[in-house]
Design a protein around this motif. Structure first.
Motif, mmCIF file in Angstrom:
data_model
loop_
_atom_site.group_PDB
_atom_site.id
_atom_site.type_symbol
_atom_site.label_atom_id
_atom_site.label_comp_id
_atom_site.label_asym_id
_atom_site.label_seq_id
_atom_site.Cartn_x
_atom_site.Cartn_y
_atom_site.Cartn_z
ATOM 1 N N PRO A 157 0.790 -1.235 0.000
ATOM 2 C CA PRO A 157 0.000 0.000 0.000
ATOM 3 C C PRO A 157 0.824 1.289 0.000
ATOM 4 O O PRO A 157 0.393 2.302 -0.544
ATOM 5 C CB PRO A 157 -0.852 -0.112 1.264
ATOM 6 C CG PRO A 157 -0.971 -1.565 1.506
ATOM 7 C CD PRO A 157 0.340 -2.160 1.049
ATOM 8 N N GLN A 158 2.002 1.260 0.572
ATOM 9 C CA GLN A 158 2.840 2.462 0.597
ATOM 10 C C GLN A 158 3.317 2.852 -0.809
ATOM 11 O O GLN A 158 3.806 3.959 -1.009
ATOM 12 C CB GLN A 158 4.064 2.272 1.510
ATOM 13 C CG GLN A 158 3.729 2.153 2.971
ATOM 14 C CD GLN A 158 3.313 0.731 3.374
ATOM 15 O OE1 GLN A 158 3.224 -0.169 2.560
ATOM 16 N NE2 GLN A 158 3.032 0.557 4.648
ATOM 17 N N LEU A 159 3.152 1.969 -1.775
ATOM 18 C CA LEU A 159 3.548 2.262 -3.156
ATOM 19 C C LEU A 159 2.376 2.732 -4.008
ATOM 20 O O LEU A 159 2.540 3.007 -5.193
ATOM 21 C CB LEU A 159 4.201 1.029 -3.800
ATOM 22 C CG LEU A 159 5.482 0.533 -3.140
ATOM 23 C CD1 LEU A 159 5.967 -0.731 -3.826
ATOM 24 C CD2 LEU A 159 6.548 1.610 -3.142
ATOM 25 N N ASP A 160 1.178 2.804 -3.407
ATOM 26 C CA ASP A 160 0.017 3.314 -4.137
ATOM 27 C C ASP A 160 0.310 4.732 -4.627
ATOM 28 O O ASP A 160 1.113 5.459 -4.045
ATOM 29 C CB ASP A 160 -1.223 3.348 -3.243
ATOM 30 C CG ASP A 160 -1.762 1.967 -2.918
ATOM 31 O OD1 ASP A 160 -1.152 0.967 -3.332
ATOM 32 O OD2 ASP A 160 -2.794 1.899 -2.227
ATOM 33 N N THR A 161 -0.373 5.111 -5.699
ATOM 34 C CA THR A 161 -0.198 6.451 -6.266
ATOM 35 C C THR A 161 -1.539 6.942 -6.789
ATOM 36 O O THR A 161 -2.331 6.170 -7.316
ATOM 37 C CB THR A 161 0.817 6.426 -7.433
ATOM 38 O OG1 THR A 161 2.053 5.887 -6.960
ATOM 39 C CG2 THR A 161 1.063 7.810 -8.002
ATOM 40 N N ASP A 197 1.490 10.719 -3.477
ATOM 41 C CA ASP A 197 1.860 9.431 -2.899
ATOM 42 C C ASP A 197 2.145 9.463 -1.401
ATOM 43 O O ASP A 197 2.614 8.485 -0.834
ATOM 44 C CB ASP A 197 3.062 8.843 -3.629
ATOM 45 C CG ASP A 197 4.294 9.730 -3.558
ATOM 46 O OD1 ASP A 197 4.258 10.786 -2.896
ATOM 47 O OD2 ASP A 197 5.308 9.368 -4.174
ATOM 48 N N THR A 198 1.827 10.569 -0.729
ATOM 49 C CA THR A 198 2.051 10.595 0.720
ATOM 50 C C THR A 198 0.924 9.834 1.415
ATOM 51 O O THR A 198 -0.174 9.690 0.877
ATOM 52 C CB THR A 198 2.104 12.030 1.270
ATOM 53 O OG1 THR A 198 0.806 12.619 1.165
ATOM 54 C CG2 THR A 198 3.141 12.883 0.543
ATOM 55 N N ASP A 199 1.195 9.348 2.612
ATOM 56 C CA ASP A 199 0.180 8.590 3.360
ATOM 57 C C ASP A 199 -1.111 9.376 3.524
ATOM 58 O O ASP A 199 -2.206 8.845 3.332
ATOM 59 C CB ASP A 199 0.718 8.188 4.739
ATOM 60 C CG ASP A 199 1.743 7.070 4.666
ATOM 61 O OD1 ASP A 199 1.734 6.328 3.660
ATOM 62 O OD2 ASP A 199 2.520 6.922 5.610
ATOM 63 N N MET A 200 -0.999 10.648 3.874
ATOM 64 C CA MET A 200 -2.186 11.473 4.100
ATOM 65 C C MET A 200 -2.985 11.630 2.801
ATOM 66 O O MET A 200 -4.210 11.510 2.801
ATOM 67 C CB MET A 200 -1.792 12.853 4.632
ATOM 68 C CG MET A 200 -2.993 13.731 4.963
ATOM 69 S SD MET A 200 -2.552 15.314 5.703
ATOM 70 C CE MET A 200 -1.779 16.128 4.323
ATOM 71 N N GLN A 201 -2.311 11.890 1.683
ATOM 72 C CA GLN A 201 -3.001 12.044 0.409
ATOM 73 C C GLN A 201 -3.675 10.745 -0.010
ATOM 74 O O GLN A 201 -4.818 10.740 -0.467
ATOM 75 C CB GLN A 201 -2.000 12.491 -0.670
ATOM 76 C CG GLN A 201 -1.459 13.878 -0.462
ATOM 77 C CD GLN A 201 -0.243 14.156 -1.322
ATOM 78 O OE1 GLN A 201 0.553 13.261 -1.615
ATOM 79 N NE2 GLN A 201 -0.089 15.415 -1.723
ATOM 80 N N ARG A 227 -4.705 8.269 1.927
ATOM 81 C CA ARG A 227 -5.870 8.020 2.794
ATOM 82 C C ARG A 227 -7.075 8.823 2.314
ATOM 83 O O ARG A 227 -8.197 8.322 2.266
ATOM 84 C CB ARG A 227 -5.550 8.379 4.245
ATOM 85 C CG ARG A 227 -4.990 7.225 5.055
ATOM 86 C CD ARG A 227 -5.007 7.494 6.557
ATOM 87 N NE ARG A 227 -4.465 8.780 6.954
ATOM 88 C CZ ARG A 227 -3.162 9.025 7.148
ATOM 89 N NH1 ARG A 227 -2.291 8.066 6.994
ATOM 90 N NH2 ARG A 227 -2.757 10.223 7.508
ATOM 91 N N ARG A 228 -6.822 10.079 1.961
ATOM 92 C CA ARG A 228 -7.908 10.948 1.490
ATOM 93 C C ARG A 228 -8.558 10.366 0.231
ATOM 94 O O ARG A 228 -9.783 10.291 0.125
ATOM 95 C CB ARG A 228 -7.364 12.339 1.204
ATOM 96 C CG ARG A 228 -8.419 13.263 0.651
ATOM 97 C CD ARG A 228 -7.888 14.679 0.468
ATOM 98 N NE ARG A 228 -8.921 15.490 -0.113
ATOM 99 C CZ ARG A 228 -8.754 16.276 -1.163
ATOM 100 N NH1 ARG A 228 -7.579 16.407 -1.702
ATOM 101 N NH2 ARG A 228 -9.755 16.970 -1.633
ATOM 102 N N TYR A 229 -7.741 9.938 -0.712
ATOM 103 C CA TYR A 229 -8.293 9.424 -1.959
ATOM 104 C C TYR A 229 -8.876 8.023 -1.818
ATOM 105 O O TYR A 229 -9.839 7.679 -2.521
ATOM 106 C CB TYR A 229 -7.269 9.523 -3.101
ATOM 107 C CG TYR A 229 -7.255 10.920 -3.645
ATOM 108 C CD1 TYR A 229 -8.177 11.305 -4.607
ATOM 109 C CD2 TYR A 229 -6.392 11.880 -3.145
ATOM 110 C CE1 TYR A 229 -8.216 12.604 -5.090
ATOM 111 C CE2 TYR A 229 -6.419 13.186 -3.611
ATOM 112 C CZ TYR A 229 -7.330 13.539 -4.585
ATOM 113 O OH TYR A 229 -7.383 14.828 -5.051
ATOM 114 N N ARG A 230 -8.361 7.211 -0.919
ATOM 115 C CA ARG A 230 -9.000 5.917 -0.634
ATOM 116 C C ARG A 230 -10.402 6.157 -0.082
ATOM 117 O O ARG A 230 -11.365 5.496 -0.468
ATOM 118 C CB ARG A 230 -8.184 5.115 0.376
ATOM 119 C CG ARG A 230 -7.037 4.350 -0.215
ATOM 120 C CD ARG A 230 -6.390 3.435 0.838
ATOM 121 N NE ARG A 230 -4.995 3.265 0.516
ATOM 122 C CZ ARG A 230 -3.969 3.721 1.228
ATOM 123 N NH1 ARG A 230 -4.167 4.367 2.370
ATOM 124 N NH2 ARG A 230 -2.742 3.520 0.833
ATOM 125 N N GLY A 231 -10.513 7.116 0.846
ATOM 126 C CA GLY A 231 -11.821 7.456 1.414
ATOM 127 C C GLY A 231 -12.764 8.004 0.366
ATOM 128 O O GLY A 231 -13.953 7.653 0.336
#
Length: 160
Positions: free
Chosen positions: A107-111, A124-128, A130-134
């Motif tokens: 998951p850390q490689l998601d973009t 590709d930051t964790d915060m970004q 999470r926002r787009y997954r939501g």
């Protein structure tokens, strides 16, 4: 997941008009991207599309109908899912924005790729992420099922 004619018609609306070399480069990229859906071991692809995008007739009714039929053909594959958010769903988060969420084995490689008229932006930051997954989860919650979406796309195509 576009036909060449549809992609060309979309790019023809760019303001300012794209110089011919830029237009051809963008078309080539779009056509190369869809190869990942058609190869021997295709990637899994899920799309959430708003009804408005399906009803836009870039290139006229014939090109629009061919594009919708192209989408339907791809959804016959086990690896492709298209879900439609109908007008009846009302407003939705992220309206007016196009993005691609690419999941990786880690998951850390998601973009996330955001598309705009002036180019693409990769996040590709964790915060970004999470926002787009939501955001993607909320959009899927508003969308019709895959089977309902296929029937919906087919009905729009038949109306053209």
């Amino acid at each position: 997941m576009q036909t060449e004619e549809h992609a060309r018609a979309v790019f023809d609306t760019a303001v300012p008009a794209l110089p011919e070399p830029d237009l051809e480069a963008r078309l080539a990229l779009r056509l190369r991207r869809r190869q990942v859906l058609e190869r021997e071991r295709p990637v899994r692809y899920g799309a959430v599309i708003h009804e408005a995008a399906l009803r836009m007739q870039f290139g006229g009714p014939k090109v629009a109908r061919a594009q919708l039929e192209h989408i339907l053909t791809h959804t016959e594959r086990d690896t492709v899912s298209v879900r439609v958010i109908p007008f009846a769903a009302g407003g939705f988060p992220g309206a007016g924005q196009s993005f691609t969420y690419v999941s990786a084995p880690v998951p850390q490689l998601d973009t996330v790729q955001l598309d705009s008229s002036h180019g693409s932006l990769l996040l590709d930051t964790d915060m970004q992420l999470r926002r787009y997954r939501g955001l993607l989860d909320r959009l899927r919650g508003l969308a019709l099922s895959a089977a309902e979406s296929r029937a919906f796309v087919r009905a729009i195509s038949q109306d053209l």
